[in-house]
Design a protein around this motif. Structure first.
Motif, short mmCIF file in Angstrom:
data_model
loop_
_atom_site.label_atom_id
_atom_site.label_comp_id
_atom_site.label_asym_id
_atom_site.label_seq_id
_atom_site.Cartn_x
_atom_site.Cartn_y
_atom_site.Cartn_z
N THR A 108 5.56 26.48 -17.62
CA THR A 108 6.14 26.88 -16.34
C THR A 108 5.05 27.17 -15.32
O THR A 108 4.03 27.78 -15.61
CB THR A 108 7.01 28.14 -16.53
N SER A 109 5.31 26.70 -14.10
CA SER A 109 4.42 26.98 -12.97
C SER A 109 5.30 27.22 -11.75
O SER A 109 6.51 27.44 -11.88
CB SER A 109 3.45 25.80 -12.77
N GLY A 110 4.71 27.15 -10.56
CA GLY A 110 5.47 27.37 -9.33
C GLY A 110 5.30 26.21 -8.36
O GLY A 110 4.25 25.56 -8.32
N THR A 111 6.33 25.94 -7.58
CA THR A 111 6.26 24.84 -6.62
C THR A 111 5.20 25.08 -5.56
O THR A 111 4.68 24.13 -4.97
CB THR A 111 7.62 24.62 -5.93
N GLY A 112 4.84 26.34 -5.31
CA GLY A 112 3.83 26.64 -4.30
C GLY A 112 2.45 26.09 -4.64
O GLY A 112 1.61 25.93 -3.74
N ILE A 113 2.22 25.78 -5.90
CA ILE A 113 0.94 25.24 -6.33
C ILE A 113 0.66 23.89 -5.67
O ILE A 113 -0.48 23.49 -5.48
CB ILE A 113 0.93 25.07 -7.87
N ALA A 114 1.73 23.17 -5.30
CA ALA A 114 1.57 21.79 -4.84
C ALA A 114 1.66 21.64 -3.32
O ALA A 114 1.66 20.52 -2.82
CB ALA A 114 2.62 20.90 -5.50
N ASN A 115 1.75 22.72 -2.57
CA ASN A 115 1.87 22.61 -1.11
C ASN A 115 0.52 22.31 -0.48
O ASN A 115 -0.19 23.21 -0.02
CB ASN A 115 2.46 23.90 -0.52
N SER A 116 0.15 21.04 -0.45
CA SER A 116 -1.17 20.64 0.05
C SER A 116 -1.15 20.18 1.50
O SER A 116 -2.18 20.18 2.17
CB SER A 116 -1.75 19.53 -0.82
N VAL A 117 0.02 19.76 2.00
CA VAL A 117 0.14 19.28 3.38
C VAL A 117 1.05 20.22 4.16
O VAL A 117 2.25 20.28 3.88
CB VAL A 117 0.69 17.84 3.43
N PRO A 118 0.52 20.98 5.13
CA PRO A 118 1.34 21.94 5.88
C PRO A 118 2.57 21.28 6.50
O PRO A 118 2.48 20.20 7.09
CB PRO A 118 0.37 22.46 6.94
N GLY A 119 3.72 21.95 6.34
CA GLY A 119 4.95 21.47 6.96
C GLY A 119 5.71 20.44 6.16
O GLY A 119 6.84 20.10 6.50
N ARG A 120 5.12 19.92 5.08
CA ARG A 120 5.78 18.90 4.28
C ARG A 120 6.15 19.46 2.92
O ARG A 120 5.33 20.14 2.28
CB ARG A 120 4.85 17.71 4.08
N PRO A 121 7.37 19.20 2.44
CA PRO A 121 7.74 19.68 1.11
C PRO A 121 6.80 19.13 0.04
O PRO A 121 6.45 17.95 0.06
CB PRO A 121 9.16 19.14 0.92
N SER A 122 6.39 19.98 -0.88
CA SER A 122 5.54 19.53 -1.98
C SER A 122 6.35 18.62 -2.89
O SER A 122 7.58 18.70 -2.96
CB SER A 122 5.01 20.72 -2.77
N THR A 123 5.66 17.74 -3.61
CA THR A 123 6.33 16.81 -4.51
C THR A 123 5.72 16.89 -5.90
O THR A 123 4.64 17.45 -6.11
CB THR A 123 6.21 15.36 -4.02
N GLU A 124 6.41 16.28 -6.84
CA GLU A 124 5.97 16.26 -8.23
C GLU A 124 4.68 15.46 -8.40
O GLU A 124 3.96 15.63 -9.39
CB GLU A 124 7.06 15.64 -9.12
N GLN A 125 4.38 14.58 -7.47
CA GLN A 125 3.20 13.73 -7.57
C GLN A 125 1.91 14.48 -7.26
O GLN A 125 0.83 13.99 -7.56
CB GLN A 125 3.33 12.53 -6.63
N GLU A 126 2.03 15.64 -6.64
CA GLU A 126 0.84 16.41 -6.27
C GLU A 126 0.39 17.25 -7.46
O GLU A 126 1.11 18.13 -7.92
CB GLU A 126 1.15 17.30 -5.06
N GLY A 127 -0.83 16.98 -7.91
CA GLY A 127 -1.36 17.67 -9.08
C GLY A 127 -2.01 18.99 -8.72
O GLY A 127 -2.18 19.33 -7.54
N PRO A 128 -2.41 19.77 -9.73
CA PRO A 128 -3.04 21.06 -9.50
C PRO A 128 -4.45 20.91 -8.93
O PRO A 128 -5.17 19.96 -9.26
CB PRO A 128 -3.08 21.70 -10.89
N ASN A 129 -4.82 21.84 -8.09
CA ASN A 129 -6.16 21.87 -7.50
C ASN A 129 -6.83 23.16 -7.92
O ASN A 129 -6.32 24.25 -7.66
CB ASN A 129 -6.05 21.80 -5.97
N SER A 130 -7.98 23.07 -8.58
CA SER A 130 -8.64 24.26 -9.13
C SER A 130 -9.04 25.26 -8.06
O SER A 130 -9.24 26.44 -8.36
CB SER A 130 -9.87 23.86 -9.94
N SER A 131 -9.12 24.83 -6.81
CA SER A 131 -9.51 25.74 -5.72
C SER A 131 -8.30 26.35 -5.02
O SER A 131 -8.45 27.03 -4.00
CB SER A 131 -10.37 25.00 -4.70
#
Length: 312
Positions: A108-131
């Motif tokens: 389990t994780s959170g959808t907030g982990i994938a919000n990389s582009v401001p204003g755009r819904p995160s998607t399943e294709q966006e992987g984790p970023n260590s930073s």
């Protein structure tokens, strides 16, 4: 399948138990208490004693099962970095027990982990970023490490999971509003949080485990984004307190640890998840559940904005 379920007596886990059993699976539920053991047996599950700090117990539970769903998490957000590190070690231990077996591990994780582009819904294709500034990314990095070692592991990313009693981080916002006498949002309150009803989330866990593709990420999202001002207004009506805006500079003093999330725009999409799994959420929306809450009958958290140590 015999499924080892961590967090089996928590808000989400306790709803996953009947979902799995009704689909023909057996459940081996992790618990650290006698009360938890009794509730699991009453629900038709088997009991496995242990906790998140007993890694050997977790390995044993995974070793005797056909698959694992990991939902447990220590909810002490005043020590968020520390509890996320605990979760990383747990995922690594579960992966070690399943490596080379092709038995599925769903974490389990959170959808907030994938919000990389401001204003755009995160998607399943966006992987984790260590930073990533949210330390829960450690859970996904641990899952990715397990996948690289041959573990058939996938991730369910949760938004705000709700019913008429609990609503994820919003539960803490309600407590803050109750104690401070105002229901607040940050700035103009147009930032959004994704949401899903708890029963829709539990169905997703089952489908994801049954159809798990190694390395897959699934979004348990029914509503892509609910504006924080709308959330604050429903809370204000429920508690009969004023609704106010606080500036980003004022947010830490008002929200405490929740300020890290309160002003973030965290929309998320589940389009790929719905396509892959045939999952179509149908439960009530977040605002509808907030409207139905019995605010003055709900037991508030005691003490500071950070709740007592608890495990989902």
């Amino acid at each position: 399948m015999r499924i080892f379920l961590t967090g089996a007596t928590g808000f989400i886990g306790s709803a996953i138990v009947p979902e799995l059993i009704n689909a023909g699976h057996q459940v081996l539920g992790l618990t650290r208490s006698e009360a938890g053991a009794k509730s699991l047996m009453a629900a038709g599950a088997q009991v496995h004693r242990g906790d998140l700090n007993d890694l050997e117990s977790l390995r044993k539970g995974a070793a005797v099962s056909d698959g694992v769903i990991h939902t447990a998490f220590i909810h002490d957000f005043s020590k968020f970095q520390e509890v996320c590190e605990v979760d990383r070690r747990v995922i690594e231990a579960l992966g070690e027990a399943l490596a080379g077996s092709d038995r599925p591990l769903l974490v389990t994780s959170g959808t907030g982990i994938a919000n990389s582009v401001p204003g755009r819904p995160s998607t399943e294709q966006e992987g984790p970023n260590s930073s990533h500034p949210i330390p829960r990314v450690a859970s996904e990095l641990a899952a990715a490490s397990g996948a690289a070692k041959g573990v058939r592991v996938g991730v369910v990313r949760l938004p705000q999971v709700h019913d008429t009693v609990k609503q994820g981080l919003i539960t803490y916002a309600i407590d803050i509003a109750r104690r401070k006498g105002v229901s607040a949002y940050v700035g103009d309150g147009t930032n959004r949080w994704a949401a899903v009803h708890v029963l829709d989330a539990t169905r997703l866990y089952r489908l994801a485990l049954e159809k798990l593709q190694a390395g897959a990420r699934y979004h348990a999202v029914a509503e892509e984004g609910v504006a924080m001002r709308d959330i604050a207004e429903v809370i204000g009506r429920g508690l009969k307190v004023p609704v106010v805006s606080v500036s980003p500079d004022e947010a830490p003093a008002h929200f405490g640890w929740l300020a890290v999330f309160a002003g973030r725009d965290l929309p998320a999409s589940s389009a790929l998840t719905q396509e892959r799994l045939g999952w179509h959420p149908a439960g009530p929306g977040l605002l509808a559940d907030l409207e139905q809450m019995r605010y003055h009958e709900t037991e508030p958290y005691v003490g500071s904005a950070a709740p007592a140590r608890a495990v989902r």
